[in-house]
Design an enzyme around this catalytic site. Structure first.
Site, PDB file in Angstrom:
ATOM      1  N   HIS A 160     -28.823   8.819 -10.200  1.00  0.00           N
ATOM      2  CA  HIS A 160     -28.188   8.752 -11.516  1.00  0.00           C
ATOM      3  C   HIS A 160     -27.794  10.157 -11.967  1.00  0.00           C
ATOM      4  O   HIS A 160     -28.579  11.094 -11.768  1.00  0.00           O
ATOM      5  CB  HIS A 160     -29.166   8.158 -12.537  1.00  0.00           C
ATOM      6  CG  HIS A 160     -28.625   8.146 -13.926  1.00  0.00           C
ATOM      7  ND1 HIS A 160     -27.657   7.243 -14.325  1.00  0.00           N
ATOM      8  CD2 HIS A 160     -28.887   8.943 -15.005  1.00  0.00           C
ATOM      9  CE1 HIS A 160     -27.363   7.476 -15.599  1.00  0.00           C
ATOM     10  NE2 HIS A 160     -28.083   8.505 -16.035  1.00  0.00           N
ATOM     11  N   ALA A 165       9.819   0.431   1.785  1.00  0.00           N
ATOM     12  CA  ALA A 165       8.389   0.389   2.173  1.00  0.00           C
ATOM     13  C   ALA A 165       7.974  -1.073   2.313  1.00  0.00           C
ATOM     14  O   ALA A 165       7.148  -1.574   1.564  1.00  0.00           O
ATOM     15  CB  ALA A 165       7.540   1.108   1.124  1.00  0.00           C
ATOM     16  N   VAL A 180       0.829  -1.207   0.000  1.00  0.00           N
ATOM     17  CA  VAL A 180       0.000   0.000   0.000  1.00  0.00           C
ATOM     18  C   VAL A 180       0.866   1.261   0.000  1.00  0.00           C
ATOM     19  O   VAL A 180       0.708   2.155  -0.839  1.00  0.00           O
ATOM     20  CB  VAL A 180      -0.917   0.001   1.252  1.00  0.00           C
ATOM     21  CG1 VAL A 180      -1.750   1.253   1.292  1.00  0.00           C
ATOM     22  CG2 VAL A 180      -1.792  -1.236   1.258  1.00  0.00           C
TER      23      VAL A 180
HETATM   24  P1  AMP Z   1       2.895  -3.610   2.997  1.00  0.00           P
HETATM   25  O1  AMP Z   1       2.971  -4.638   4.094  1.00  0.00           O
HETATM   26  O2  AMP Z   1       1.541  -3.497   2.334  1.00  0.00           O
HETATM   27  O3  AMP Z   1       3.425  -2.271   3.426  1.00  0.00           O
HETATM   28  O4  AMP Z   1       3.886  -4.135   1.849  1.00  0.00           O
HETATM   29  C1  AMP Z   1       5.263  -4.324   2.026  1.00  0.00           C
HETATM   30  C2  AMP Z   1       5.757  -5.205   0.878  1.00  0.00           C
HETATM   31  O5  AMP Z   1       7.191  -5.247   0.882  1.00  0.00           O
HETATM   32  C3  AMP Z   1       5.286  -6.653   0.956  1.00  0.00           C
HETATM   33  O6  AMP Z   1       4.517  -6.946  -0.191  1.00  0.00           O
HETATM   34  C4  AMP Z   1       6.580  -7.470   1.008  1.00  0.00           C
HETATM   35  O7  AMP Z   1       6.499  -8.651   0.236  1.00  0.00           O
HETATM   36  C5  AMP Z   1       7.606  -6.529   0.396  1.00  0.00           C
HETATM   37  N1  AMP Z   1       9.004  -6.803   0.802  1.00  0.00           N
HETATM   38  C6  AMP Z   1       9.471  -7.050   2.051  1.00  0.00           C
HETATM   39  N2  AMP Z   1      10.831  -7.250   2.046  1.00  0.00           N
HETATM   40  C7  AMP Z   1      11.243  -7.137   0.756  1.00  0.00           C
HETATM   41  C8  AMP Z   1      12.511  -7.223   0.076  1.00  0.00           C
HETATM   42  N3  AMP Z   1      13.676  -7.476   0.727  1.00  0.00           N
HETATM   43  N4  AMP Z   1      12.544  -7.048  -1.282  1.00  0.00           N
HETATM   44  C9  AMP Z   1      11.407  -6.781  -1.952  1.00  0.00           C
HETATM   45  N5  AMP Z   1      10.187  -6.682  -1.384  1.00  0.00           N
HETATM   46  C10 AMP Z   1      10.081  -6.852  -0.042  1.00  0.00           C
END
Ligand code: AMP
Ligand code: FAD
Length: 477
Positions: A450, A275, A190
């Site tokens: 509508h 993130a 997100v």
């Molecule tokens: P959210 O929990 O919605 O904030 O999404 C965080 C995203 O980061 C998740 O979909 C994880 O799969 C992804 N993520 C966590 N660690 C890594 C990493 N080392 N490389 C790429 N993606 C990652």
């Protein structure tokens, strides 16, 4: 010793709402928070108001408006002329919104009689709370009840330690005053998608590296697939199955090594946002002798009613299990306050909506089709594309759809999934329907104004029974 009916630790959307509701119910209430704003001043509102929901939505709004004028004005016969942006002014505008809202909570505390204690709170046995002010002065207060609402913090990963303004978390990415030409984001969840959208609209070439093979795995698959196609079409370079293993800052460039099926790949960026999710924040929250129990993953252990293992001590919001969403924490705050005041009150976790504020927006409530299948719960599905909506066409915003799932036997609505303009607002209709245990037939029989986007929900409900009026169904004989 000064004794309160309730002391709340944390003034985010869980804690400040709990404090206000307690005060409304006649309880003598204090709220402790240790957050400092950009000028080093104590501020209320927690992550959500200061570095989360509100500032991100302010920047999403500003950048979307810029893109709409740039790319969408001509479709409406508007000649915009030469267009540019002033990112520093955009950030200043965002900061004004934050200040107005955090100041608003201070006013609400004052008018409701909530004592704002500036500093760090620590739970002691009793329960008592030690409050250490920003000047280091400490006092101990007794309370009949304590509500822990210490929230969450960005998760970090060893592969990408934060470094100045080159490798930042979501907080850092809300304050850049220049557009990074090449922006990398680890995590296409997100927060990654929202921040990626902001900077893409302002001119960055954005690459998102996502470890999972499935895009938006928590969303309904059909919606996730549609979202991936739209976002890629907008220019977001989303790489799935890409696990970031190593990062290094070199001559102001960030080099990122990530692993895909074919092997290790390298990319260079001007800036990188980490993130990868958020973790509960409980550092220093409870003295060891208080005996507060934590779950695996560091969440404060609570039962269904947000009671911790300690009598008179409750915990709510991001610091406890459940989705890390502001409205979930606020609802828990209200419920705990009402239970302390002796009322019956409960959270319906089945109707907590999730929203991603991209354009198109994505919003859903209830179960996905996949989750229902896995649970062995037969359902019927109705889908209505916004391309068939008169209002969406008039707005020139035809991407997306409404998908409604209802129980095959009872017809109760079990999930509503929307990708489209204003999905964040539309989902409220579905939340209400589900809160009232409504059926697809209930929605089908309701008259929607509508032309509105909400007619999409009506049509999706009709489509469950193959009688949507503005799309073709197979002819039945
Ligand atoms: P959210 O929990 O919605 O904030 O999404 C965080 C995203 O980061 C998740 O979909 C994880 O799969 C992804 N993520 C966590 N660690 C890594 C990493 N080392 N490389 C790429 N993606 C990652
Ligand atoms: P927080 O908001 O984290 O507040 C906790 C407060 O307690 C903080 O101020 C902290 O400093 C303070 N604190 C912690 N420990 C102590 C202590 N011992 N003593 C005193 N004070 C303490 N959610 C949504 O629903 N919608 C969105 O659009 C959305 N967008 C987001 C965008 C971003 C970029 C981020 C980072 C988050 C977003 N979220 C969104 C998530 C949302 O911000 C959180 O779910 C919400 O803030 C959690 O509320 P909370 O009250 O539990 O904790």
């Amino acid at each position: 010793m000064d004794k309160y009916d309730v002391i709340v630790i944390g003034a985010g959307p869980a804690g400040y709402i709990a404090a206000i509701r307690c005060a409304q119910l006649g309880l003598r209430t204090a709220c402790v928070d240790n957050r400092l704003g950009k000028q080093g001043e104590p501020v209320l509102g927690g992550t959500c108001l200061n570095v989360g929901c509100i500032p991100s939505k302010a920047l999403l709004e500003s950048s979307a408006l810029y893109e709409k004028v740039r790319d969408g004005a001509a479709l409406h016969g508007i000649v915009a002329g030469e267009l540019s942006h002033d990112v520093a002014a955009m950030i200043a505008g965002k900061d004004r919104v934050v200040q107005e809202l955090t100041g608003g909570i201070e006013t609400l505390f004052r008018s409701n009689g909530v004592d704002w204690l500036r500093g760090s709170g620590q739970l002691l046995p009793g329960p008592q709370v030690r409050v250490t002010g920003h000047d280091g002065a400490a006092q101990t207060l007794a309370a009949a009840n304590v509500i822990l609402a210490s929230g969450s913090a960005p998760m970090d990963i060893e592969a990408a330690p934060l470094q100045g303004d080159r490798i930042v978390d979501s907080t850092g990415a809300l304050d850049w005053t220049e557009v990074p030409p090449r922006l990398g984001i680890i995590g296409a969840g997100v927060i990654g998608l929202e921040l990626g959208s902001v900077w893409r609209r302002l001119g960055s070439a954005v690459t998102l590296l996502e470890a999972q093979d499935v895009f938006l795995s928590m969303a309904d698959r059909q919606i996730g697939r549609a979202a991936l196609a739209v976002f890629r079409n907008q220019g977001l370079d989303i790489r799935l199955g890409a696990l970031v293993k190593h990062t290094a800052v070199d001559n102001d460039m960030v080099r990122v090594e990530y692993e895909v099926e074919e092997g290790v790949q390298t990319l260079e960026f001007d800036r990188l946002i980490v993130a990868v999710g958020r973790r509960p924040y409980t550092h220093g929250l409870a003295a060891a002798e208080a005996g507060l129990l934590l779950d695996e993953g560091g969440f404060i252990h609570v039962d269904d009613d947000c009671c911790t293992n300690l009598p008179g001590v409750y915990a709510i919001g991001d610091a406890v299990r459940g989705p890390m969403l502001a409205h979930k924490g606020s609802k828990e705050g209200v419920v705990v306050a009402e239970r302390i005041a002796g009322q019956q009150s409960e959270v319906n976790y089945d109707t907590i909506a999730s929203v991603i504020y991209t354009q198109p927006e994505i919003a859903w409530v209830g179960k996905t089709e996949e989750a229902l299948k896995t649970a062995g719960n037969p359902c019927r599905s109705g889908v209505f594309p916004f391309a068939a909506s008169g209002r969406a066409r008039a707005m020139q915003e035809t991407d997306g759809m409404v998908k409604l799932l209802s129980d095959e036997d009872t017809d109760e609505v079990l999930g509503v999934h929307i990708i489209g303009t204003a999905a964040s607002e539309l989902i409220a209709t579905a939340v209400m329907a589900m809160e009232f245990a409504g059926s697809s037939e209930d929605i089908a029989r309701t008259v929607f104004a509508h032309p509105t986007l909400s007619e999409g929900i009506h049509e999706a409900a009709l489509a469950v029974d193959e009688r949507a009026l503005h799309i073709s169904h197979k002819r039945r004989r």
